[in-house]
Design a protein around this motif. Structure first.
Motif, PDB file in Angstrom:
ATOM      1  N   LEU A  12      28.243  48.602  61.356  1.00  0.00           N
ATOM      2  CA  LEU A  12      29.054  47.400  61.103  1.00  0.00           C
ATOM      3  C   LEU A  12      28.848  46.923  59.663  1.00  0.00           C
ATOM      4  O   LEU A  12      28.831  45.720  59.392  1.00  0.00           O
ATOM      5  CB  LEU A  12      28.674  46.282  62.085  1.00  0.00           C
ATOM      6  CG  LEU A  12      28.967  46.548  63.561  1.00  0.00           C
ATOM      7  CD1 LEU A  12      28.281  45.515  64.441  1.00  0.00           C
ATOM      8  CD2 LEU A  12      30.472  46.566  63.830  1.00  0.00           C
ATOM      9  N   THR A  13      28.700  47.865  58.745  1.00  0.00           N
ATOM     10  CA  THR A  13      28.341  47.498  57.374  1.00  0.00           C
ATOM     11  C   THR A  13      29.478  46.855  56.600  1.00  0.00           C
ATOM     12  O   THR A  13      29.246  46.327  55.502  1.00  0.00           O
ATOM     13  CB  THR A  13      27.826  48.723  56.602  1.00  0.00           C
ATOM     14  OG1 THR A  13      28.818  49.760  56.639  1.00  0.00           O
ATOM     15  CG2 THR A  13      26.530  49.238  57.201  1.00  0.00           C
ATOM     16  N   ASP A  14      30.699  46.887  57.119  1.00  0.00           N
ATOM     17  CA  ASP A  14      31.804  46.201  56.465  1.00  0.00           C
ATOM     18  C   ASP A  14      31.892  44.730  56.861  1.00  0.00           C
ATOM     19  O   ASP A  14      32.756  44.010  56.353  1.00  0.00           O
ATOM     20  CB  ASP A  14      33.126  46.905  56.788  1.00  0.00           C
ATOM     21  CG  ASP A  14      33.208  48.279  56.155  1.00  0.00           C
ATOM     22  OD1 ASP A  14      33.289  48.349  54.915  1.00  0.00           O
ATOM     23  OD2 ASP A  14      33.154  49.281  56.885  1.00  0.00           O
ATOM     24  N   LEU A  15      31.013  44.299  57.748  1.00  0.00           N
ATOM     25  CA  LEU A  15      30.985  42.908  58.194  1.00  0.00           C
ATOM     26  C   LEU A  15      29.762  42.201  57.619  1.00  0.00           C
ATOM     27  O   LEU A  15      28.699  42.809  57.449  1.00  0.00           O
ATOM     28  CB  LEU A  15      30.918  42.817  59.727  1.00  0.00           C
ATOM     29  CG  LEU A  15      32.232  42.911  60.509  1.00  0.00           C
ATOM     30  CD1 LEU A  15      32.857  44.298  60.379  1.00  0.00           C
ATOM     31  CD2 LEU A  15      31.971  42.583  61.977  1.00  0.00           C
ATOM     32  N   MET A  39      23.100  44.965  52.468  1.00  0.00           N
ATOM     33  CA  MET A  39      24.143  44.064  52.954  1.00  0.00           C
ATOM     34  C   MET A  39      23.715  43.281  54.198  1.00  0.00           C
ATOM     35  O   MET A  39      24.384  42.330  54.577  1.00  0.00           O
ATOM     36  CB  MET A  39      25.440  44.854  53.229  1.00  0.00           C
ATOM     37  CG  MET A  39      25.501  45.635  54.529  1.00  0.00           C
ATOM     38  SD  MET A  39      24.304  46.999  54.642  1.00  0.00           S
ATOM     39  CE  MET A  39      25.022  48.152  53.477  1.00  0.00           C
ATOM     40  N   HIS A  40      22.620  43.656  54.817  1.00  0.00           N
ATOM     41  CA  HIS A  40      22.150  43.014  56.050  1.00  0.00           C
ATOM     42  C   HIS A  40      20.643  42.783  55.956  1.00  0.00           C
ATOM     43  O   HIS A  40      19.849  43.685  56.203  1.00  0.00           O
ATOM     44  CB  HIS A  40      22.449  43.890  57.273  1.00  0.00           C
ATOM     45  CG  HIS A  40      23.903  43.997  57.612  1.00  0.00           C
ATOM     46  ND1 HIS A  40      24.424  45.039  58.346  1.00  0.00           N
ATOM     47  CD2 HIS A  40      24.954  43.184  57.334  1.00  0.00           C
ATOM     48  CE1 HIS A  40      25.725  44.872  58.499  1.00  0.00           C
ATOM     49  NE2 HIS A  40      26.065  43.756  57.892  1.00  0.00           N
ATOM     50  N   LEU A  41      20.252  41.568  55.613  1.00  0.00           N
ATOM     51  CA  LEU A  41      18.844  41.179  55.508  1.00  0.00           C
ATOM     52  C   LEU A  41      18.089  42.142  54.590  1.00  0.00           C
ATOM     53  O   LEU A  41      17.166  42.854  55.000  1.00  0.00           O
ATOM     54  CB  LEU A  41      18.181  41.087  56.891  1.00  0.00           C
ATOM     55  CG  LEU A  41      16.812  40.385  56.935  1.00  0.00           C
ATOM     56  CD1 LEU A  41      16.906  38.977  56.367  1.00  0.00           C
ATOM     57  CD2 LEU A  41      16.293  40.316  58.359  1.00  0.00           C
ATOM     58  N   ASP A  42      18.497  42.158  53.326  1.00  0.00           N
ATOM     59  CA  ASP A  42      17.912  43.030  52.307  1.00  0.00           C
ATOM     60  C   ASP A  42      16.401  42.826  52.260  1.00  0.00           C
ATOM     61  O   ASP A  42      15.924  41.737  51.951  1.00  0.00           O
ATOM     62  CB  ASP A  42      18.536  42.699  50.955  1.00  0.00           C
ATOM     63  CG  ASP A  42      18.129  43.657  49.853  1.00  0.00           C
ATOM     64  OD1 ASP A  42      17.134  44.382  50.019  1.00  0.00           O
ATOM     65  OD2 ASP A  42      18.817  43.683  48.815  1.00  0.00           O
ATOM     66  N   PRO A  43      15.621  43.887  52.564  1.00  0.00           N
ATOM     67  CA  PRO A  43      14.164  43.709  52.606  1.00  0.00           C
ATOM     68  C   PRO A  43      13.523  43.607  51.233  1.00  0.00           C
ATOM     69  O   PRO A  43      12.330  43.261  51.137  1.00  0.00           O
ATOM     70  CB  PRO A  43      13.691  44.975  53.323  1.00  0.00           C
ATOM     71  CG  PRO A  43      14.719  45.999  52.980  1.00  0.00           C
ATOM     72  CD  PRO A  43      16.025  45.251  52.937  1.00  0.00           C
TER      73      PRO A  43
END
Length: 292
Positions: A12-15, A39-43
């Protein structure tokens, strides 16, 4: 007998992450496989602790459980897919991967995740097998220490083409490490179809004592390609029945990382397919812990 279905954010990387989590909750998923990525909670971005707390509050408000996954392709190196790995020839490169996994364990502890997923990596060219296994055991030991400290198990995934590619390889690593209780298994059902001699259902039964995380998708024998359900060869009702019979209580996460362009629709059709397969196998599902 119940299963807890999730969907991986690497599909779901486009969301935006908030939108992805809302979508999954609306569709009736019980949880999410959260891949730490840019793109999602960049560590690796600033203020990770505060951003993690915000995600945790969002998960709680939606009633979603979570597993932390670490298969982001370019989060450490923008030019090398999944690089560096725990097998990298350079000690400082291996340490970078170890540090990322330790960070993932801490994120998982803040989120109340039930496991942290990882994999070994591909053996570098010219590396002897004994050397590769030695690097893996040394590089993963600090991560297991973090798992012990937080109580969040590490679940390593047999990955086709990697040093640790099969269930037999998982047991080899367990033996090398002295069978630490914090080391568990991520079982990818498609990988069983692709690579293992046993059927996927038998792989589930054989793996039951060590299951800490499960990924699921369709696949064909001998071809490592994650496919939407119905596009491969797996007979799912026996697999899901075997999984439910083990008493496994973690998430079973749909893993379609190359299908983000169609992620919202595949998230919908995937849960419909799995619910239908579980109905045929007379298995229950749970959304947010409540029977449905």
């Amino acid at each position: 007998m119940t299963l807890h279905l999730g969907y991986g954010t690497n599909g779901l990387t486009d969301l935006r992450l908030d939108d992805a989590l809302g979508l999954l909750a609306d569709l009736g998923y019980a949880g999410v496989g959260l891949t730490l990525d840019h793109m999602h909670l960049d560590p690796l971005a600033p203020d990770l602790t505060e951003r993690t707390r915000l995600v945790g509050r969002r998960l709680t408000s939606l009633g979603l459980r979570v597993t932390v996954e670490t298969g982001a392709r370019y989060v450490l190196d923008p030019r090398r897919k999944h690089g560096p790995s725990l097998l990298d020839p350079a000690p400082e490169a291996r340490a970078a991967r170890t540090d990322l996994l330790v960070r993932a364990v801490d994120v998982a502890a803040e989120l109340g995740a039930h496991a942290v997923h990882c994999f070994s990596g591909i053996t570098p060219p010219g590396t002897a097998p004994d050397t590769a296994w030695k690097r893996l055991t040394e590089a993963i030991t600090p991560v297991l220490d973090a798992a012990d400290r937080t109580g969040i198990p590490l679940a390593i995934e047999p990955e086709p083409g990697h040093l640790l590619a099969t269930l037999a390889d998982f047991h080899h690593l367990r033996g090398l490490l002295g069978d630490p209780p914090s080391l568990g298994l991520t079982l990818d059902i498609g990988h069983c179809q692709c690579l293992e001699e046993a059927t996927p259902a038998q792989c589930v039964r054989d793996s039951a004592p060590w299951l800490r995380h499960v990924q699921i998708e369709d696949m064909r024998r001998g071809v490592h390609e994650h496919l939407p359900f119905g596009d491969g060869e797996i007979d799912f009702p026996p697999v899901l029945a075997a999984l439910a019979a083990t008493g496994y209580q973690g998430l079973t996460v749909v893993e379609l990382p190359r299908h983000s362009h169609a992620g919202p629709e595949l998230a919908r059709t995937s849960i419909d397919f799995l619910r239908n397969a579980m109905t045929r196998g007379t298995i229950g599902t749970r959304k947010g812990g409540a029977p449905c």
